[in-house]
Design a protein around this motif. Structure first.
Motif, PDB file in Angstrom:
ATOM      1  N   LEU A  10       0.823  -1.207   0.000  1.00 25.50           N
ATOM      2  CA  LEU A  10       0.000   0.000   0.000  1.00 25.50           C
ATOM      3  C   LEU A  10       0.864   1.266   0.000  1.00 25.50           C
ATOM      4  O   LEU A  10       0.804   2.065  -0.925  1.00 25.50           O
ATOM      5  CB  LEU A  10      -0.943  -0.008   1.202  1.00 25.50           C
ATOM      6  N   VAL A  11       1.659   1.440   1.046  1.00 22.72           N
ATOM      7  CA  VAL A  11       2.470   2.645   1.147  1.00 22.72           C
ATOM      8  C   VAL A  11       3.609   2.675   0.113  1.00 22.72           C
ATOM      9  O   VAL A  11       3.828   3.714  -0.524  1.00 22.72           O
ATOM     10  CB  VAL A  11       3.008   2.806   2.580  1.00 22.72           C
ATOM     11  N   PRO A  12       4.369   1.575  -0.108  1.00 24.82           N
ATOM     12  CA  PRO A  12       5.480   1.651  -1.071  1.00 24.82           C
ATOM     13  C   PRO A  12       5.084   2.114  -2.474  1.00 24.82           C
ATOM     14  O   PRO A  12       5.769   2.979  -3.037  1.00 24.82           O
ATOM     15  CB  PRO A  12       6.045   0.224  -1.061  1.00 24.82           C
ATOM     16  N   PRO A  13       4.009   1.588  -3.094  1.00 27.86           N
ATOM     17  CA  PRO A  13       3.692   2.102  -4.433  1.00 27.86           C
ATOM     18  C   PRO A  13       3.281   3.566  -4.442  1.00 27.86           C
ATOM     19  O   PRO A  13       3.527   4.278  -5.427  1.00 27.86           O
ATOM     20  CB  PRO A  13       2.543   1.199  -4.908  1.00 27.86           C
ATOM     21  N   LEU A  14       2.684   4.050  -3.347  1.00 26.43           N
ATOM     22  CA  LEU A  14       2.360   5.473  -3.280  1.00 26.43           C
ATOM     23  C   LEU A  14       3.626   6.320  -3.183  1.00 26.43           C
ATOM     24  O   LEU A  14       3.718   7.392  -3.794  1.00 26.43           O
ATOM     25  CB  LEU A  14       1.454   5.739  -2.074  1.00 26.43           C
ATOM     26  N   VAL A  15       4.605   5.849  -2.424  1.00 23.55           N
ATOM     27  CA  VAL A  15       5.883   6.560  -2.352  1.00 23.55           C
ATOM     28  C   VAL A  15       6.561   6.557  -3.719  1.00 23.55           C
ATOM     29  O   VAL A  15       7.103   7.580  -4.163  1.00 23.55           O
ATOM     30  CB  VAL A  15       6.797   5.923  -1.286  1.00 23.55           C
ATOM     31  N   VAL A  16       6.538   5.410  -4.405  1.00 20.66           N
ATOM     32  CA  VAL A  16       7.116   5.330  -5.746  1.00 20.66           C
ATOM     33  C   VAL A  16       6.391   6.288  -6.695  1.00 20.66           C
ATOM     34  O   VAL A  16       7.022   6.937  -7.536  1.00 20.66           O
ATOM     35  CB  VAL A  16       7.041   3.883  -6.279  1.00 20.66           C
ATOM     36  N   THR A  17       5.077   6.400  -6.546  1.00 21.36           N
ATOM     37  CA  THR A  17       4.318   7.358  -7.357  1.00 21.36           C
ATOM     38  C   THR A  17       4.849   8.767  -7.145  1.00 21.36           C
ATOM     39  O   THR A  17       5.070   9.521  -8.102  1.00 21.36           O
ATOM     40  CB  THR A  17       2.822   7.306  -7.001  1.00 21.36           C
ATOM     41  N   GLY A  18       5.069   9.132  -5.887  1.00 18.55           N
ATOM     42  CA  GLY A  18       5.585  10.455  -5.582  1.00 18.55           C
ATOM     43  C   GLY A  18       6.996  10.671  -6.097  1.00 18.55           C
ATOM     44  O   GLY A  18       7.313  11.729  -6.661  1.00 18.55           O
ATOM     45  N   VAL A  19       7.854   9.665  -5.933  1.00 18.31           N
ATOM     46  CA  VAL A  19       9.239   9.781  -6.395  1.00 18.31           C
ATOM     47  C   VAL A  19       9.279   9.942  -7.916  1.00 18.31           C
ATOM     48  O   VAL A  19       9.982  10.809  -8.453  1.00 18.31           O
ATOM     49  CB  VAL A  19      10.062   8.552  -5.956  1.00 18.31           C
ATOM     50  N   CYS A  20       8.528   9.106  -8.620  1.00 15.11           N
ATOM     51  CA  CYS A  20       8.529   9.168 -10.089  1.00 15.11           C
ATOM     52  C   CYS A  20       7.902  10.468 -10.584  1.00 15.11           C
ATOM     53  O   CYS A  20       8.388  11.072 -11.546  1.00 15.11           O
ATOM     54  CB  CYS A  20       7.783   7.968 -10.666  1.00 15.11           C
ATOM     55  N   ALA A  21       6.839  10.912  -9.915  1.00 10.42           N
ATOM     56  CA  ALA A  21       6.226  12.182 -10.305  1.00 10.42           C
ATOM     57  C   ALA A  21       7.189  13.340 -10.068  1.00 10.42           C
ATOM     58  O   ALA A  21       7.267  14.274 -10.874  1.00 10.42           O
ATOM     59  CB  ALA A  21       4.926  12.398  -9.532  1.00 10.42           C
ATOM     60  N   GLY A  22       7.933  13.285  -8.959  1.00 12.84           N
ATOM     61  CA  GLY A  22       8.912  14.320  -8.676  1.00 12.84           C
ATOM     62  C   GLY A  22      10.028  14.360  -9.701  1.00 12.84           C
ATOM     63  O   GLY A  22      10.634  15.411  -9.929  1.00 12.84           O
ATOM     64  N   GLN A  23      10.287  13.214 -10.346  1.00 21.59           N
ATOM     65  CA  GLN A  23      11.306  13.134 -11.404  1.00 21.59           C
ATOM     66  C   GLN A  23      10.683  13.295 -12.793  1.00 21.59           C
ATOM     67  O   GLN A  23      11.360  13.068 -13.798  1.00 21.59           O
ATOM     68  CB  GLN A  23      12.027  11.792 -11.318  1.00 21.59           C
ATOM     69  N   THR A  24       9.399  13.664 -12.827  1.00 21.16           N
ATOM     70  CA  THR A  24       8.614  13.835 -14.069  1.00 21.16           C
ATOM     71  C   THR A  24       8.586  12.573 -14.915  1.00 21.16           C
ATOM     72  O   THR A  24       8.446  12.635 -16.136  1.00 21.16           O
ATOM     73  CB  THR A  24       9.123  15.019 -14.913  1.00 21.16           C
ATOM     74  N   ALA A  25       8.723  11.409 -14.277  1.00 19.18           N
ATOM     75  CA  ALA A  25       8.571  10.125 -14.976  1.00 19.18           C
ATOM     76  C   ALA A  25       7.105   9.718 -14.839  1.00 19.18           C
ATOM     77  O   ALA A  25       6.756   8.848 -14.026  1.00 19.18           O
ATOM     78  CB  ALA A  25       9.512   9.077 -14.393  1.00 19.18           C
ATOM     79  N   TRP A  26       6.258  10.343 -15.638  1.00 16.85           N
ATOM     80  CA  TRP A  26       4.811  10.223 -15.426  1.00 16.85           C
ATOM     81  C   TRP A  26       4.277   8.823 -15.685  1.00 16.85           C
ATOM     82  O   TRP A  26       3.370   8.366 -14.986  1.00 16.85           O
ATOM     83  CB  TRP A  26       4.083  11.248 -16.303  1.00 16.85           C
ATOM     84  N   TRP A  27       4.823   8.126 -16.689  1.00 15.68           N
ATOM     85  CA  TRP A  27       4.329   6.780 -16.970  1.00 15.68           C
ATOM     86  C   TRP A  27       4.684   5.822 -15.836  1.00 15.68           C
ATOM     87  O   TRP A  27       3.886   4.940 -15.474  1.00 15.68           O
ATOM     88  CB  TRP A  27       4.893   6.276 -18.300  1.00 15.68           C
ATOM     89  N   LEU A  28       5.873   5.978 -15.290  1.00 12.26           N
ATOM     90  CA  LEU A  28       6.250   5.144 -14.148  1.00 12.26           C
ATOM     91  C   LEU A  28       5.371   5.461 -12.943  1.00 12.26           C
ATOM     92  O   LEU A  28       4.952   4.560 -12.203  1.00 12.26           O
ATOM     93  CB  LEU A  28       7.725   5.356 -13.804  1.00 12.26           C
ATOM     94  N   ALA A  29       5.094   6.746 -12.721  1.00 14.63           N
ATOM     95  CA  ALA A  29       4.217   7.140 -11.622  1.00 14.63           C
ATOM     96  C   ALA A  29       2.824   6.553 -11.800  1.00 14.63           C
ATOM     97  O   ALA A  29       2.205   6.079 -10.835  1.00 14.63           O
ATOM     98  CB  ALA A  29       4.145   8.665 -11.528  1.00 14.63           C
TER      99      ALA A  29
END
Length: 333
Positions: free
Chosen positions: A167-186
């Motif tokens: 639950l929490v890890p994929p949300l953190v990954v979403t934030g990390v990828c969004a912060g790096q503008t990797a939108w598809w990964l997010a």
């Protein structure tokens, strides 16, 4: 039949009362201030721990974050409220909690260099391409969690359930990828979380209905919560489609990668000491890594061997251990 199943899964002597279950899952009842304080504190800490574990690619640290993450409590609260056809604040806690964890991930992304390849991190790459098996795992975990909540004697199972559900890890990954503008990964990480969320609620609703937790205020509801089940089923199907598509794409990609490796090995048969070390796909391009003590054979031979083995138009790059990178062109050209 439902009565027999209920008796086997939840014997009367081990059954928790509906009041006890509501007290645990409803963060707005009872001593709400203490429960909400604990929820936000532990969720923030779990998000920080998960962010540290993800950025350092530490599985043990991420598991620690999953154990203390309290997000499954309001999610199961949604399931219980749905089968009772009553309004609750559980959905609001889930939504705000998700935003908090994504924000922590976005802040953590500030320490990641712009040139960093996110897919080289196993904690990130493993959560940005979900498939049907992730959904099956989440469903089984949801059933296990709902049964564990309803029984008095299996509370020790709950830490294992927390580890099994992501639950929490994929949300953190979403934030990390969004912060790096990797939108598809997010987006991929967010789909993983949503699939786990819907699977938990679906499984919780099914278990709580079968186990008879549909009483409200001492009375059995006159109608089953059909509307809630239908709505959840539609949302579940909406998540199922991208997961199924991604699973098919993964299978096809693995097939094409194996075919490309075989074709490359045939291409090198006349070159003594040459070998294919690996084949991988990045950004819709097939990279064929080779080791050769001498010159490589004409690149046209490789493209001819790949024709019919992988789709036409796929770019091919040959990466030699001698430091050369050859852009071979596209298959079918």
């Amino acid at each position: 039949m439902p009565g027999q199943l209920r008796a086997k899964v939840l014997p009367d002597r081990q059954r928790r009362t509906l009041d006890d279950l509501q007290e645990d899952l409803d963060l707005s009842s009872g001593d709400s201030r203490s429960k909400q304080s604990a929820f936000w504190t532990m969720l923030t800490l779990s998000a920080v721990i998960a962010a540290c574990g993800i950025l350092t690619d530490s599985t043990a640290t991420v598991i620690g974050a999953m154990i203390i993450a309290p997000l499954s409590t309001p999610i199961m609260g949604i399931a219980l409220g749905a089968v009772q056809r009553r309004h609750s604040t559980a959905a609001a806690f889930v939504a705000l909690g998700c935003l908090l964890v994504i924000l922590v991930g976005a802040v953590a992304s500030l320490v990641v260099p712009q040139s960093y390849d996110l897919l080289t991190n196993g904690q990130i790459s493993g959560r940005t391409s979900p498939g049907l098996l992730d959904l099956v795992s989440a469903l089984a975990t949801g059933f296990a969690g709902a049964v564990a909540l309803a029984r008095k004697d299996v509370a020790a199972v709950l830490p294992g359930v927390a580890i099994a559900i992501s639950l929490v890890p994929p949300l953190v990954v979403t934030g990390v990828c969004a912060g790096q503008t990797a939108w598809w990964l997010a987006l991929g990480a967010l789909v993983l979380f949503l699939s786990n969320l819907f699977a938990l609620v679906f499984a919780g609703m099914a278990v709580f209905t079968v186990l008879g937790y549909t009483r409200t205020a001492g009375r059995r509801t006159l109608h089953r919560p059909r509307r809630a089940h239908v709505m959840l089923g539609l949302l579940f199907a909406a998540v199922l489609l991208p997961l199924g598509a991604n699973t098919v794409a993964t299978v096809l990609l693995n097939t094409w990668t194996l075919r490309a490796r075989s074709a490359a090995e045939r291409w090198l048969t006349q070159t003594p000491g040459a070998a294919v070390t690996s084949v991988d796909a990045r950004s819709r391009t097939l990279y064929i890594h080779v080791r050769s003590p001498g010159d490589l054979p004409p690149i046209d031979g490789l493209l001819d061997g790949l024709r019919g083995q992988v789709p036409d138009g796929v770019p091919i790059v040959v990466d030699s251990t001698r430091g050369r990178q050859i852009t071979a062109g596209q298959v079918g050209d």
